[in-house]
Design an enzyme around this catalytic site. Structure first.
Site, mmCIF file in Angstrom:
data_model
loop_
_atom_site.group_PDB
_atom_site.id
_atom_site.type_symbol
_atom_site.label_atom_id
_atom_site.label_comp_id
_atom_site.label_asym_id
_atom_site.label_seq_id
_atom_site.Cartn_x
_atom_site.Cartn_y
_atom_site.Cartn_z
ATOM 1 N N GLU A 39 26.353 39.207 29.506
ATOM 2 C CA GLU A 39 25.037 38.640 29.752
ATOM 3 C C GLU A 39 24.098 39.266 28.721
ATOM 4 O O GLU A 39 24.044 40.491 28.602
ATOM 5 C CB GLU A 39 24.580 38.995 31.174
ATOM 6 C CG GLU A 39 23.293 38.296 31.509
ATOM 7 C CD GLU A 39 22.768 38.603 32.910
ATOM 8 O OE1 GLU A 39 23.470 39.236 33.715
ATOM 9 O OE2 GLU A 39 21.623 38.202 33.157
ATOM 10 N N ARG A 267 37.150 48.916 36.109
ATOM 11 C CA ARG A 267 36.178 49.165 35.059
ATOM 12 C C ARG A 267 36.309 50.602 34.556
ATOM 13 O O ARG A 267 36.893 51.451 35.227
ATOM 14 C CB ARG A 267 34.758 48.882 35.547
ATOM 15 C CG ARG A 267 34.267 49.797 36.661
ATOM 16 C CD ARG A 267 32.774 49.617 36.929
ATOM 17 N NE ARG A 267 32.329 48.231 36.861
ATOM 18 C CZ ARG A 267 31.295 47.795 36.127
ATOM 19 N NH1 ARG A 267 30.604 48.632 35.399
ATOM 20 N NH2 ARG A 267 30.950 46.549 36.139
ATOM 21 N N LYS A 277 23.539 49.077 32.946
ATOM 22 C CA LYS A 277 22.472 48.628 32.048
ATOM 23 C C LYS A 277 21.116 49.086 32.553
ATOM 24 O O LYS A 277 20.253 49.458 31.769
ATOM 25 C CB LYS A 277 22.477 47.108 31.958
ATOM 26 C CG LYS A 277 23.511 46.582 30.988
ATOM 27 C CD LYS A 277 23.402 45.074 30.928
ATOM 28 C CE LYS A 277 24.624 44.470 30.281
ATOM 29 N NZ LYS A 277 24.925 43.154 30.807
HETATM 30 P P1 ATP Z 1 26.556 46.667 33.790
HETATM 31 O O1 ATP Z 1 27.188 46.749 35.145
HETATM 32 O O2 ATP Z 1 26.775 47.866 32.933
HETATM 33 O O3 ATP Z 1 25.148 46.239 33.811
HETATM 34 P P2 ATP Z 1 27.591 44.062 33.496
HETATM 35 O O4 ATP Z 1 28.900 43.891 34.162
HETATM 36 O O5 ATP Z 1 26.434 43.527 34.216
HETATM 37 O O6 ATP Z 1 27.394 45.564 33.045
HETATM 38 P P3 ATP Z 1 28.066 41.997 31.616
HETATM 39 O O7 ATP Z 1 27.292 41.675 30.412
HETATM 40 O O8 ATP Z 1 28.050 41.057 32.747
HETATM 41 O O9 ATP Z 1 27.595 43.429 32.067
HETATM 42 O O10 ATP Z 1 29.568 42.363 31.250
HETATM 43 C C1 ATP Z 1 30.359 41.633 30.382
HETATM 44 C C2 ATP Z 1 31.804 41.949 30.645
HETATM 45 O O11 ATP Z 1 32.048 43.338 30.474
HETATM 46 C C3 ATP Z 1 32.191 41.598 32.058
HETATM 47 O O12 ATP Z 1 33.427 40.920 32.017
HETATM 48 C C4 ATP Z 1 32.306 42.924 32.738
HETATM 49 O O13 ATP Z 1 33.247 42.894 33.766
HETATM 50 C C5 ATP Z 1 32.748 43.844 31.591
HETATM 51 N N1 ATP Z 1 32.335 45.219 31.862
HETATM 52 C C6 ATP Z 1 31.098 45.669 32.147
HETATM 53 N N2 ATP Z 1 31.109 46.991 32.397
HETATM 54 C C7 ATP Z 1 32.399 47.406 32.235
HETATM 55 C C8 ATP Z 1 33.076 48.666 32.358
HETATM 56 N N3 ATP Z 1 32.432 49.787 32.687
HETATM 57 N N4 ATP Z 1 34.410 48.693 32.126
HETATM 58 C C9 ATP Z 1 35.075 47.578 31.778
HETATM 59 N N5 ATP Z 1 34.509 46.365 31.654
HETATM 60 C C10 ATP Z 1 33.185 46.267 31.886
HETATM 61 MG MG MG Z 2 27.413 41.386 34.993
#
Ligand code: ATP
Ligand code: MG
Length: 566
Positions: A39, A267, A277
């Site tokens: 995102e 994760r 984030k």
């Molecule tokens: P955050 O929780 O840090 O705000 P998010 O999941 O909201 O991150 P996205 O931009 O939606 O961020 O993530 C893009 C991709 O990265 C998704 O498929 C998510 O599952 C993966 N992702 C995010 N954080 C991790 C992590 N700590 N380890 C592995 N994959 C991750």
């Molecule tokens: Mg997300």
């Protein structure tokens, strides 16, 4: 010793097993298509790198493709700045999405058509309860939800309302479109989830065309299907959303090219850092760090500026593997990957971080002598460079002890030490100022001990220290970075991670460096002998005015020194 990465065999994991099995049964006719779906509401961090390496890595391994898809359904929080930074990060990691760059917003028309279709099938309805009521009526883990009084609106009325929502007749929060599934499902995600809401927000790509926006769970699965994704890899928190993913695709099976398989993996959780984030934004906005690319942050912009190489991050991703169980990875695993990579790649140079003057009393005043230092001790083909030896040198303060502790083999009163690539010297006098501080060490040298000569070979000596000629050395700003937090789990439980900030995570000092380092190009990495791996800062360093960041120390002394400090 760990094998270098290139020799490391690719370890199998459960995702590779699923794909191998699919290939065996011909489920996807040998096709493997994955996607990385960020995102664009912030900068990527090292956790995202795990997902990038996994998705792009798997696609490459199976001769498939990996799409970069921006999941841009929350216009208020998203910005082009983040899109650009994310593209840059993925490319930096060495991955190429080719022609497969997509935006969920490209599918807004189709998503809307599918929503009308779901209404005609009795699978969606417009709910006019308030957000508060919807939350209350949804129930809890132990209490089933209750049907909304609007749940049984006729299809024509739902269609009419949805069209009027789309055309901007209603205020935000007055109506939502919900999937019509099962309010008593044990899985709360299946209790008629909201799939569209009204938002009068300007979207960075679609402008003011829309005032209703689709929700993530509805958008994501359809986007995957429209792009013909085979394996949709996501983190474990989406496991409970999988039934909804499958439900939406099942309702639309006649309209979509395929039904991708959602597969969840754990994760990345990394000690001594925070990765959400929201917390990263807080650290930046409250100026607790120096921006998104602060070298102490776990953002990819930060680790890149710190000196991390793409290869070290690939090594890390491969080494930690993928599994179904949540776990913590110790920061030292990441640091070790960088050490291993830079040990191979980084030319050796000399820098004196805490200088102490050393004067060789029996060395001619104006004499200059060439000494030869290998650019890499294990790579003779990298050749040697010249380091000039003179009467007045700088050594590290730590390499001298007036009252040596037991087992100290470096310079001490009356003791001998080898000045690396040069001579053996003996300490004959300590010069102090009026306050009693040591200002210089006086030595005499033995002219028969020059490194590389036969005579030198016969003189074994334990201590071996680095030095620079005071006349030739240049200066540079050095930023010594350490872990941002003192607590391995700074945000676990209800802890406020801001209380665990390491006050010593950044120290600025000035050092003496070899003259050639003065013209280092931003981004160049070096091992400063005995001091660690350093990178010429990409933002603030310029040839002629260098600034070096310490990427990582030579050894992992962190746990030890942290304990001593307590
Ligand atoms: P955050 O929780 O840090 O705000 P998010 O999941 O909201 O991150 P996205 O931009 O939606 O961020 O993530 C893009 C991709 O990265 C998704 O498929 C998510 O599952 C993966 N992702 C995010 N954080 C991790 C992590 N700590 N380890 C592995 N994959 C991750
Ligand atoms: Mg997300």
């Amino acid at each position: 010793m760990k094998k270098p990465f290139s020799e490391e065999t690719v370890v199998s994991n459960f995702i590779r097993s699923i794909i191998n099995e699919d290939n065996r049964t011909g489920k996807w006719h040998g096709r493997v298509e994955t996607r990385f779906p960020p995102e664009p509401n912030g900068y990527l961090h090292i956790g995202h790198a795990k997902s990038i390496c996994l998705n792009f890595g798997i696609a490459k391994e199976y001769n498939g493709a990996c799409h970069l898809r921006f999941d841009d359904t929350n216009p208020e929080k998203e910005a082009q700045e983040f899109v650009d930074a994310i593209c840059d990060n993925v490319q930096w990691l060495g991955f190429d999405w080719g022609e497969h760059l997509y935006f969920s917003s490209d599918y807004f028309d189709q998503l809307y058509m599918f929503a009308e279709y779901l209404i005609t099938q009795g699978k969606a309805y417009v709910d006019s309860q308030t957000a508060e009521e919807i939350r209350e009526w949804r129930g809890t883990l132990t209490i089933p939800g209750k049907n909304s009084p609007y749940r049984d609106r006729p299809a024509e009325e739902n269609l009419d309302l949805l069209r009027r929502m789309k055309s901007g007749e209603f205020a935000e929060g007055t109506h939502v479109l919900r999937a019509r599934i099962d309010m008593s499902s044990p899985n709360i995600n299946m209790r008629d989830p909201v799939i569209y809401r009204i938002r009068y927000a300007h979207h960075q790509r679609t402008g003011n065309k829309w005032c209703i926006y689709p929700m993530y769970d509805y958008t994501h699965c359809i986007s995957d299907a429209l792009e013909n994704i085979t394996h949709s890899l996501c983190t474990l928190e989406f496991e409970d959303h999988r039934p909804l993913y499958d439900w939406v695709l099942d309702q639309l099976q006649d309209k979509l090219p395929c039904h991708p398989q959602q597969i969840e993996f754990a994760r990345l959780n990394l000690t001594y850092t925070v990765m959400s984030k929201r917390k990263l934004i807080e650290l930046v906005e409250q100026k607790l760090v120096d921006g998104w690319d602060d070298p102490r942050l776990s953002t990819l912009a930060g680790v890149r500026r710190r000196g991390y190489t793409p290869h070290s991050i690939h090594m890390f991703a491969e080494r930690i593997g993928v599994s179904k169980a949540d776990s913590w990875i110790d920061m030292s695993v990441l640091e070790d990957c960088l050490r291993e990579d830079l040990n191979e790649q980084a030319p050796r140079r000399i820098a004196i971080l805490k200088p102490l003057k050393l004067i060789i009393d029996n060395y001619p005043d104006d004499q200059e002598e060439d000494c030869f230092a290998p650019n890499h001790p294990q790579k003779p083909e990298w050749d040697k460079r010249t380091v000039t030896f003179t009467k007045v040198l700088y050594i590290e303060q730590d390499d001298f002890m007036e009252e040596p502790v037991k087992g100290f083999f470096r310079l001490k009163p009356g003791g001998e030490v080898r000045l690396r690539y040069a001579y053996i010297v003996k300490c004959v006098q300590i010069e102090k100022n009026a306050q009693g501080d040591i200002v210089a060490i006086h030595c005499i040298y033995d002219p028969d001990t020059k490194s590389g000569t036969d005579a030198a070979a016969n003189r074994k000596i334990k201590g071996n220290i680095h030095w620079l000629s005071a006349k030739h050395a240049q200066t540079a700003e050095i930023r010594l970075y350490d872990r941002l937090f003192t607590d391995p789990y700074p945000d676990s439980g209800d802890k406020d991670y801001k209380n665990a900030l390491n006050p010593n995570s950044k120290t600025i000092t000035h050092a003496y460096i070899e003259p050639e380092l003065h013209n280092a190009e931003p981004g160049q990495c070096f091992q400063f002998e005995r001091n660690g791996y350093f990178i010429a800062d990409t933002a603030d360093s310029q040839p002629g005015k260098p600034v070096f960041n310490r990427a990582v120390t030579l050894r992992d002394s962190w746990e030890k020194t942290a304990k001593q400090a307590v």
